[in-house]
Design a protein around this motif. Structure first.
Motif, PDB file in Angstrom:
ATOM      1  N   GLY A   1       0.769  -1.239   0.000  1.00 17.83           N
ATOM      2  CA  GLY A   1       0.000   0.000   0.000  1.00 17.83           C
ATOM      3  C   GLY A   1       0.803   1.294   0.000  1.00 17.83           C
ATOM      4  N   ILE A   2       1.978   1.285  -0.634  1.00 17.85           N
ATOM      5  CA  ILE A   2       2.755   2.518  -0.743  1.00 17.85           C
ATOM      6  C   ILE A   2       3.166   2.716  -2.207  1.00 17.85           C
ATOM      7  N   SER A   3       3.662   3.902  -2.523  1.00 19.26           N
ATOM      8  CA  SER A   3       4.086   4.171  -3.898  1.00 19.26           C
ATOM      9  C   SER A   3       5.421   3.480  -4.178  1.00 19.26           C
ATOM     10  N   SER A   4       5.655   3.232  -5.446  1.00 19.46           N
ATOM     11  CA  SER A   4       6.922   2.602  -5.826  1.00 19.46           C
ATOM     12  C   SER A   4       8.099   3.530  -5.541  1.00 19.46           C
ATOM     13  N   GLY A   5       7.880   4.838  -5.632  1.00 18.91           N
ATOM     14  CA  GLY A   5       8.936   5.803  -5.329  1.00 18.91           C
ATOM     15  C   GLY A   5       9.334   5.762  -3.863  1.00 18.91           C
ATOM     16  N   TYR A   6       8.330   5.678  -2.985  1.00 18.33           N
ATOM     17  CA  TYR A   6       8.609   5.594  -1.552  1.00 18.33           C
ATOM     18  C   TYR A   6       9.334   4.283  -1.230  1.00 18.33           C
TER      19      TYR A   6
END
Length: 70
Positions: free
Chosen positions: A29-34
């Motif tokens: 549930g997080i962005s690929s960038g993060y």
């Protein structure tokens, strides 16, 4: 203290489970960038994210994270 992902251990688990960083990011549930920042050590995962990663990898905290005094 902050938790820092042992990225080489996590990458080993990604390979064993057939995941890429982008897929893992989506699954927790997080962005690929993060996720990329967490893997590179530029960002520290929250306690909640640590829990989701441990659940996904079925591992103990000490096996995948180190603690740093900041």
């Amino acid at each position: 203290m902050k938790a820092k992902l042992k990225s080489w251990k996590a990458k080993e688990l990604l390979f064993k489970n057939g995941y890429g960083q982008n897929e893992l990011a989506s699954r927790v549930g997080i962005s690929s960038g993060y996720m990329s920042q967490v893997f590179s050590g530029d960002r520290f995962p929250s306690e909640k994210l640590c829990g989701r990663l441990m659940k996904k990898f079925k591992c103990e905290f000490a096996a995948r994270f180190t603690l740093e005094v900041c």
